[in-house]
Design a protein around this motif. Structure first.
Motif, PDB file in Angstrom:
ATOM      1  N   GLN A  80       0.589  -1.275   0.019  1.00  0.00           N
ATOM      2  CA  GLN A  80      -0.009   0.014   0.100  1.00  0.00           C
ATOM      3  C   GLN A  80       0.859   1.218  -0.004  1.00  0.00           C
ATOM      4  O   GLN A  80       1.962   1.273   0.552  1.00  0.00           O
ATOM      5  CB  GLN A  80      -0.900   0.089   1.321  1.00  0.00           C
ATOM      6  CG  GLN A  80      -0.224   0.237   2.711  1.00  0.00           C
ATOM      7  CD  GLN A  80       0.567  -0.819   3.060  1.00  0.00           C
ATOM      8  OE1 GLN A  80      -0.217  -1.832   3.270  1.00  0.00           O
ATOM      9  NE2 GLN A  80       1.735  -0.810   3.660  1.00  0.00           N
ATOM     10  N   THR A 111       0.174   5.848   0.461  1.00  0.00           N
ATOM     11  CA  THR A 111      -0.886   6.746   0.753  1.00  0.00           C
ATOM     12  C   THR A 111      -0.498   7.991   0.527  1.00  0.00           C
ATOM     13  O   THR A 111       0.448   8.197  -0.053  1.00  0.00           O
ATOM     14  CB  THR A 111      -1.179   6.710   2.530  1.00  0.00           C
ATOM     15  OG1 THR A 111       0.059   7.218   2.941  1.00  0.00           O
ATOM     16  CG2 THR A 111      -1.115   5.431   2.768  1.00  0.00           C
ATOM     17  N   ASP A 112      -1.420   8.933   0.347  1.00  0.00           N
ATOM     18  CA  ASP A 112      -1.432  10.413  -0.318  1.00  0.00           C
ATOM     19  C   ASP A 112      -0.383  10.989   0.896  1.00  0.00           C
ATOM     20  O   ASP A 112       0.487  11.831   0.214  1.00  0.00           O
ATOM     21  CB  ASP A 112      -2.642  10.924  -0.196  1.00  0.00           C
ATOM     22  CG  ASP A 112      -3.497  10.326  -1.374  1.00  0.00           C
ATOM     23  OD1 ASP A 112      -3.000   9.645  -2.281  1.00  0.00           O
ATOM     24  OD2 ASP A 112      -4.595  10.496  -1.546  1.00  0.00           O
ATOM     25  N   ASP A 113      -0.603  10.735   2.156  1.00  0.00           N
ATOM     26  CA  ASP A 113       0.268  11.629   2.964  1.00  0.00           C
ATOM     27  C   ASP A 113       1.575  10.627   3.923  1.00  0.00           C
ATOM     28  O   ASP A 113       1.841  11.123   4.847  1.00  0.00           O
ATOM     29  CB  ASP A 113      -0.600  12.159   4.371  1.00  0.00           C
ATOM     30  CG  ASP A 113      -1.482  11.151   4.699  1.00  0.00           C
ATOM     31  OD1 ASP A 113      -2.149  11.449   5.638  1.00  0.00           O
ATOM     32  OD2 ASP A 113      -1.439  10.087   4.446  1.00  0.00           O
ATOM     33  N   TYR A 165     -13.988   1.036   2.564  1.00  0.00           N
ATOM     34  CA  TYR A 165     -14.106   2.519   2.959  1.00  0.00           C
ATOM     35  C   TYR A 165     -13.005   3.039   3.889  1.00  0.00           C
ATOM     36  O   TYR A 165     -12.915   4.352   3.835  1.00  0.00           O
ATOM     37  CB  TYR A 165     -15.523   2.673   3.517  1.00  0.00           C
ATOM     38  CG  TYR A 165     -16.673   2.518   2.490  1.00  0.00           C
ATOM     39  CD1 TYR A 165     -16.724   3.418   1.318  1.00  0.00           C
ATOM     40  CD2 TYR A 165     -17.421   1.457   2.358  1.00  0.00           C
ATOM     41  CE1 TYR A 165     -17.505   3.303   0.480  1.00  0.00           C
ATOM     42  CE2 TYR A 165     -18.633   1.162   1.234  1.00  0.00           C
ATOM     43  CZ  TYR A 165     -18.608   2.127   0.501  1.00  0.00           C
ATOM     44  OH  TYR A 165     -19.332   1.755  -0.540  1.00  0.00           O
ATOM     45  N   ARG A 187     -10.133   3.959   1.644  1.00  0.00           N
ATOM     46  CA  ARG A 187     -10.464   5.051   0.821  1.00  0.00           C
ATOM     47  C   ARG A 187     -10.417   6.331   1.746  1.00  0.00           C
ATOM     48  O   ARG A 187      -9.720   7.423   1.236  1.00  0.00           O
ATOM     49  CB  ARG A 187     -12.099   5.002   0.421  1.00  0.00           C
ATOM     50  CG  ARG A 187     -12.480   6.077  -0.350  1.00  0.00           C
ATOM     51  CD  ARG A 187     -13.800   6.016  -1.184  1.00  0.00           C
ATOM     52  NE  ARG A 187     -13.753   4.989  -2.147  1.00  0.00           N
ATOM     53  CZ  ARG A 187     -14.738   4.805  -2.706  1.00  0.00           C
ATOM     54  NH1 ARG A 187     -16.038   5.436  -2.689  1.00  0.00           N
ATOM     55  NH2 ARG A 187     -14.844   3.907  -3.916  1.00  0.00           N
ATOM     56  N   MET A 188     -10.925   6.234   2.771  1.00  0.00           N
ATOM     57  CA  MET A 188     -10.916   7.545   3.722  1.00  0.00           C
ATOM     58  C   MET A 188      -9.533   7.940   4.060  1.00  0.00           C
ATOM     59  O   MET A 188      -9.108   8.925   4.257  1.00  0.00           O
ATOM     60  CB  MET A 188     -11.600   7.339   4.988  1.00  0.00           C
ATOM     61  CG  MET A 188     -11.769   8.591   6.121  1.00  0.00           C
ATOM     62  SD  MET A 188     -12.987   8.249   7.437  1.00  0.00           S
ATOM     63  CE  MET A 188     -14.499   8.586   6.554  1.00  0.00           C
ATOM     64  N   GLN A 189      -8.481   6.973   4.259  1.00  0.00           N
ATOM     65  CA  GLN A 189      -7.177   7.136   4.637  1.00  0.00           C
ATOM     66  C   GLN A 189      -6.299   7.524   3.339  1.00  0.00           C
ATOM     67  O   GLN A 189      -5.091   7.606   3.634  1.00  0.00           O
ATOM     68  CB  GLN A 189      -6.684   6.063   5.451  1.00  0.00           C
ATOM     69  CG  GLN A 189      -7.207   5.787   6.937  1.00  0.00           C
ATOM     70  CD  GLN A 189      -6.688   4.637   7.692  1.00  0.00           C
ATOM     71  OE1 GLN A 189      -5.535   4.491   7.673  1.00  0.00           O
ATOM     72  NE2 GLN A 189      -7.540   4.053   8.588  1.00  0.00           N
ATOM     73  N   GLY A 190      -6.944   7.025   2.205  1.00  0.00           N
ATOM     74  CA  GLY A 190      -6.112   7.626   0.874  1.00  0.00           C
ATOM     75  C   GLY A 190      -5.027   6.491   0.806  1.00  0.00           C
ATOM     76  O   GLY A 190      -4.159   6.745   0.028  1.00  0.00           O
ATOM     77  N   ILE A 191      -5.303   5.107   1.067  1.00  0.00           N
ATOM     78  CA  ILE A 191      -4.505   4.109   0.859  1.00  0.00           C
ATOM     79  C   ILE A 191      -4.817   3.261  -0.363  1.00  0.00           C
ATOM     80  O   ILE A 191      -6.187   3.096  -0.529  1.00  0.00           O
ATOM     81  CB  ILE A 191      -4.356   3.262   1.965  1.00  0.00           C
ATOM     82  CG1 ILE A 191      -3.948   4.049   3.247  1.00  0.00           C
ATOM     83  CG2 ILE A 191      -3.453   1.815   1.761  1.00  0.00           C
ATOM     84  CD1 ILE A 191      -4.130   3.063   4.643  1.00  0.00           C
ATOM     85  N   VAL A 192      -4.135   3.304  -1.310  1.00  0.00           N
ATOM     86  CA  VAL A 192      -4.090   2.417  -2.474  1.00  0.00           C
ATOM     87  C   VAL A 192      -3.549   1.191  -2.661  1.00  0.00           C
ATOM     88  O   VAL A 192      -2.202   1.246  -2.627  1.00  0.00           O
ATOM     89  CB  VAL A 192      -3.617   3.593  -3.656  1.00  0.00           C
ATOM     90  CG1 VAL A 192      -4.086   2.759  -5.282  1.00  0.00           C
ATOM     91  CG2 VAL A 192      -4.550   4.895  -3.839  1.00  0.00           C
TER      92      VAL A 192
END
Length: 564
Positions: free
Chosen positions: A13, A15-17, A452, A455-460
C-alpha cells in the motif's frame, strides 16, 4: 488490477500523506497481544501447498451435497434446485471476493498460526475471520465469532453421524440398529482423535481425493446414463422436468407454494456450499500467499459451477422430485440422490460402492469437525476467551480436554433413536446454517469497513487484485445473508414445530448475547474508519515473495492456463 507501485517498493500500500518508506518503517513482525496465537508445540501435520488446497476444496464437498441435495430436489424440484443454488452461489462468491482481498492485503503469517499448512484448513478461516473482525470491526464481534465457529463445528459432529446412520440404512433399514451404528462411530472417532492424530492428515488426503474423484465421476457417469449410456440404453434427458415437473409446491398450492419451496431450500443449499470460502484462505499459508489467494479468487467461480451447479443439473435429470427414496424431513431412512440415480438406471454394484464412499466421507467429516472444534476451543482458551482448562495439553501437544468436550457433542446423534433421521438432520442443518450465515455477514461487513477505511485514509493497495464488483458484491451479500437468516425457519410457521423453530433461530440470541456481553464487560468500541490500522503486521510484497504482482498483466493464454 490497480496500477503498479513505483519502482523500488514492494509495499502493498501507499498513501497520499505517507511515503512507502515511512509506511514500511511502521510494519513490524511482532505479534500483538490480542492476536490469535497458537502454541508452537501443538500436535500438527504439515502438507504441501497442492495437498492443502486439495483438502480445502474437498472439505467443501460433503453431506450437504451428497445427501442434502435430495431433500432440496424434493422441496422445490429440479429447476427450483438450480435456481436456489445459482442464487446462493452468487452470495458465497461475493463473500470469497471479500475475504480473499482482505487476506491478500494482510496475509496470515506463520507467527499467527503455528499450524501452517495443516489439514485443518477450516481453522485458518475461523482464526482469520476472528482476527480481522476484531481489527477492522469490533473486538466484541471477534469474540462472538470465535464461539459461533466453535458452536458450528461442534454441532456439525452429530449432523455427520446422523447422515452416516441414514446412509447405512441403504443396506440395513432396521431402525433398531441405528443406536448401534452411532455408538460404533462415536467410539472410532474418540480413539482416532485422542490416539490417532498423526493418522488424521494422511486419512484426510485419501478422503479428499476420493470425494473429488467421486463427484467428477458421478457427473460424467450421470450424463452418460442420461444420454442413453446405461444398461438399458434408455435416453432420459430432461424427462423429469416435464413429469413430475420443473418445480414443486411446498407448504401452499400453486405459484405461492413454488415460491415458498425456493425459500425453504435456501438453508440446505447454503449449508452444502458453506466452507468453499476456505479455498481462498488456504492460499494464505502457501508460498507466495498473495499470488495464490488472487488466483483462488479468480477461479473459484469455475469450481462452484463444476462441483455444485453441474451436480444439481445431473441429479435433476436422473431422479424425479417425487422419488420416495429421497432423504427428507420425516423419513427414517433415505438415500443419496446419486445412489438413487444409478440404482434407477439399473447399474449393479456401483450404488453400493458409491454409498460406501459417501459413508466414509461422512465419517471423515465428523472426524474433521471434532479436530476443528477442539482446536477452536483451545484457541479461545489461549486468548483468555474461554476457561483456561481447555488449553491443557499432553506432552505431545494434544489439547485432550478440548477434544473430549468436542467429542461429547456426538451424543446428540442419539436423538435419531426417538425421532426420524430426516427430522434430526434438519435440526442440525438449521443450527449449522445460521452459524454460517453469521460468519458470512461478519466477513462482508468487515470488508465494507476495510474498503471505506482504505478510501478515507487515502491508501491505494499496490498489486492487490480488487474485483470490479466491489464494494457492491459485499453489499449484495450483506443484504441477502440477512434475508437468508430471516427465512431460515420459514417452514415452521406453516407446520409448527417447537424444536425446529429453536434450531432455526436460537443462534441469533446466542450470538448477540456474546457480542453485547463482551462489549459491555470490556467496553469495546468500533474504531472510526479514519483510525483503522492498515499498517501493523502487513508484510511487503517482497517479504511474501509476491513482487511479481507488480509486473505487467499476464497474457490471456497464461490466464486461461491458470484457470484450468
Amino acid at each position: 488490477m490497480t496500477d503498479p507501485a513505483p519502482s523500488g517498493t514492494g509495499s502493498p500500500q501507499t498513501t497520499d500523506d505517507h511515503s512507502p518508506s515511512a509506511v514500511q518503517e511502521k510494519v513490524t513482525n511482532s505479534v500483538p497481544a490480542d492476536q490469535f496465537v497458537y502454541r508452537e508445540d501443538l500436535d500438527h501435520t504439515c502438507f504441501a501447498d497442492a495437498t492443502s488446497n486439495r483438502i480445502a476444496l474437498a472439505g467443501t464437498i460433503g453431506t450437504g451435497l451428497f445427501l442434502g441435495l435430495g431433500e432440496i430436489l424434493a422441496i422445490c424440484g429440479p429447476l427450483g434446485s438450480l435456481m436456489v443454488y445459482i442464487h446462493v452461489s452468487t452470495v458465497i462468491y461475493a463473500t470469497i471476493l471479500s475475504v480473499g482481498e482482505m487476506t491478500a492485503y494482510a496475509p496470515l503469517s506463520g507467527s499467527l498460526l503455528h499450524y501452517g499448512r495443516s489439514s485443518i484448513i477450516g481453522l485458518i478461516l475461523k482464526a482469520y475471520s476472528m482476527y480481522k473482525a476484531a481489527r477492522w470491526l469490533d473486538p466484541a464481534v471477534g469474540f462472538a465469532l470465535g464461539w459461533n465457529y466453535f458452536y458450528f463445528a461442534a454441532t456439525a459432529i452429530p449432523l455427520e453421524i446422523t447422515a452416516l446412520s441414514a446412509m447405512v440404512a441403504f443396506w440395513d433399514a432396521n431402525p433398531d440398529h441405528t443406536a448401534i451404528y452411532i455408538a460404533v462411530t462415536m467410539v472410532a472417532l474418540f480413539v482416532l482423535n485422542l490416539f490417532g492424530v498423526r493418522w488424521f492428515g494422511n486419512s484426510e488426503i485419501v478422503f479428499a481425493t476420493l470425494k473429488i474423484m467421486l463427484v467428477v465421476g458421478l457427473i460424467i457417469g450421470g450424463l452418460a446414463i442420461s444420454l442413453g449410456g446405461g444398461p438399458d440404453h434408455e435416453v432420459i434427458g430432461f424427462r423429469y422436468w416435464r413429469d413430475p415437473g420443473p418445480m414443486v409446491s411446498t407448504l401452499e398450492p400453486g405459484a405461492t407454494g413454488r415460491f415458498l419451496g425456493l425459500l425453504v431450500a435456501i438453508g440446505p443449499a447454503a449449508f452444502s456450499v458453506s466452507g468453499i470460502e476456505l479455498i481462498s484462505i488456504t492460499a494464505a499459508e502457501a508460498k507466495q500467499p498473495r499470488t495464490n489467494i488472487i488466483r483462488a479468487m479468480k477461479t473459484v467461480i469455475f469450481r462452484l459451477v463444476l462441483f455444485y451447479i453441474c451436480s444439481v443439473i445431473v441429479v435433476g435429470m436422473l431422479v424425479p422430485s417425487n422419488d420416495p427414496d429421497l432423504f427428507q424431513a420425516g423419513s427414517y431412512t433415505g438415500q443419496s440422490p446419486f445412489v438413487i440415480a444409478f440404482s434407477r438406471a439399473g447399474v449393479k454394484v456401483l450404488p453400493s460402492i458409491i454409498n460406501a464412499i459417501l459413508i466414509a466421507s461422512a465419517f471423515s467429516a465428523a472426524n474433521t469437525f471434532i479436530f476443528a472444534s477442539s482446536r477452536i476451543l483451545y484457541g479461545l482458551a489461549v486468548q483468555n476467551q474461554a476457561p483456561k482448562i481447555f488449553a491443557t495439553c499432553t506432552k505431545g501437544g494434544l489439547p485432550w480436554i478440548a477434544v473430549i468436550v468436542a467429542w461429547l457433542f456426538a451424543f446428540l446423534a442419539f436423538m435419531n433413536v426417538s425421532s426420524s433421521s430426516g427430522t434430526v438432520f434438519n435440526w442440525f442443518v438449521s443450527l449449522c446454517v445460521v452459524s454460517g450465515f453469521l460468519g458470512w455477514l461478519s466477513i462482508n461487513t468487515t470488508y465494507l469497513r476495510y474498503f471505506y477505511g482504505l478510501r478515507m485514509q487515502g491508501i491505494v493497495p499496490r498489486g492487490i487484485y480488487r474485483s470490479p464488483l466491489q464494494p457492491y458484491a459485499s453489499m449484495w451479500a450483506v443484504f441477502w445473508v440477512i434475508f437468508y437468516i430471516l427465512v431460515s425457519g420459514i417452514s415452521v410457521f406453516w407446520n409448527w414445530s417447537g424444536p425446529q423453530f429453536i434450531a432455526s433461530y436460537i443462534n441469533l440470541p446466542i450470538f448477540f448475547c456474546l457480542l453485547v456481553g463482551y462489549k459491555l464487560w470490556f467496553k469495546t468500541k468500533i474504531v472510526p474508519l479514519a483510525d483503522l490500522d492498515f499498517v501493523s503486521n502487513v508484510p511487503s510484497l517482497e517479504e511474501t515473495g509476491d513482487e511479481g504482482l507488480l509486473l505487467e498483466k499476464s497474457s490471456k493464454w497464461n490466464r486461461l492456463l491458470e484457470i484450468m
